[in-house]
Design an enzyme around this catalytic site. Sequence first.
Site, PDB file in Angstrom:
ATOM      1  N   SER A 169      -7.090 -94.049  11.421  1.00  0.00           N
ATOM      2  CA  SER A 169      -6.707 -92.852  11.033  1.00  0.00           C
ATOM      3  C   SER A 169      -5.606 -93.040  10.003  1.00  0.00           C
ATOM      4  CB  SER A 169      -6.080 -92.072  12.147  1.00  0.00           C
ATOM      5  OG  SER A 169      -5.005 -92.494  12.547  1.00  0.00           O
ATOM      6  N   LYS A 170      -4.964 -92.140   9.596  1.00  0.00           N
ATOM      7  CA  LYS A 170      -3.941 -91.922   8.584  1.00  0.00           C
ATOM      8  C   LYS A 170      -2.557 -92.551   9.429  1.00  0.00           C
ATOM      9  CE  LYS A 170      -6.262 -88.236   6.413  1.00  0.00           C
ATOM     10  NZ  LYS A 170      -7.253 -87.599   7.016  1.00  0.00           N
ATOM     11  N   GLN A 171      -2.650 -92.072  10.846  1.00  0.00           N
ATOM     12  CA  GLN A 171      -1.497 -92.549  11.470  1.00  0.00           C
ATOM     13  C   GLN A 171      -1.589 -93.824  11.785  1.00  0.00           C
ATOM     14  OE1 GLN A 171      -3.207 -89.659  12.017  1.00  0.00           O
ATOM     15  NE2 GLN A 171      -1.885 -88.508  11.039  1.00  0.00           N
TER      16      GLN A 171
END
Length: 303
Positions: free
Chosen positions: A235-237
């Site tokens: 994910s972006k995280q």
Amino acid sequence: MPVYRGRFAPSPTGDLHLGSLLAAVASYLEARVAGGEWLLRIEDLDPPRIVPGAADRILQILDAYGFEWDGPVRYQSERGDLYLAEIERLKSTGWLYGCACTRKEIAAIAHAGIDGPVYPGTCRTGLAGGRMARAWRLRVGEAVVDFEDAVQGWRRQDLVREVGDFALLRADGLVAYQLAVVVDDAAQGITHVVRGADLLDSTPRQCYLQQRLGYLRPAYAHIPVLVNAQGEKLSKQTLAAPLQAGLAVHSLVAALALLRQLPPQDLNRASLAEVWQWARSHWRIDALAGVKSITMQGVDTGF
């Protein structure tokens, strides 16, 4: 209405990455192989999390990768009046009630559920004197929701024990994702939802809300999510690398391999049109049956 109408609904909280691509490819191929439509919706519902320019970059990369969507792109940020109208309808029928509880108060007395503390129904019979509603919650009663998932099989969730009455209008004034996605899918006539297995536990809430609003239930297929070496969802995280326009062929072939479609190695030397032609001819979602997560091990992703 078409027999099949699917959709892809990314959130512009960052650029698309390989994990996003799996959901886009699976939903797109399921729609096209069925001779159906594939709609594109930008779920920009939560302004504090939106990354400026991300929505435009999402559209650009999908175009560069050869995706073709039907009709105009829809944006949740432009549909607030529709959501609020459905909230008022639920209020008028008694299914929605005001809740004054803070997160800290709920956590102190609630037991753990599948998605955080299970709301114990403190405000279900009315607000305590001197308190004002912070959020608006949907009554779940004794609901037990069953549904058949095309990838994950038969699913059952006891809403009152595993979720509790859940918020549709949050304390910060924003409409909850569970309401927006249900209203949008109904308004756009979505018949089939193909998305990541990380949303599998949300589906019973959406099915229940569809029933309360009198909507038809779409068919669901939750494909496995892509995880890194630590078992974390890509994910972006977790700093997933953004998709690159110049790597469209290679990335699509990698996505097909991760989705267990067994693309031949020489497909990496094909044109973009040839990759999609091969993918349409060989697509089988049942190759993913029962799989909730997949790793990049053994697949040349180029990232």
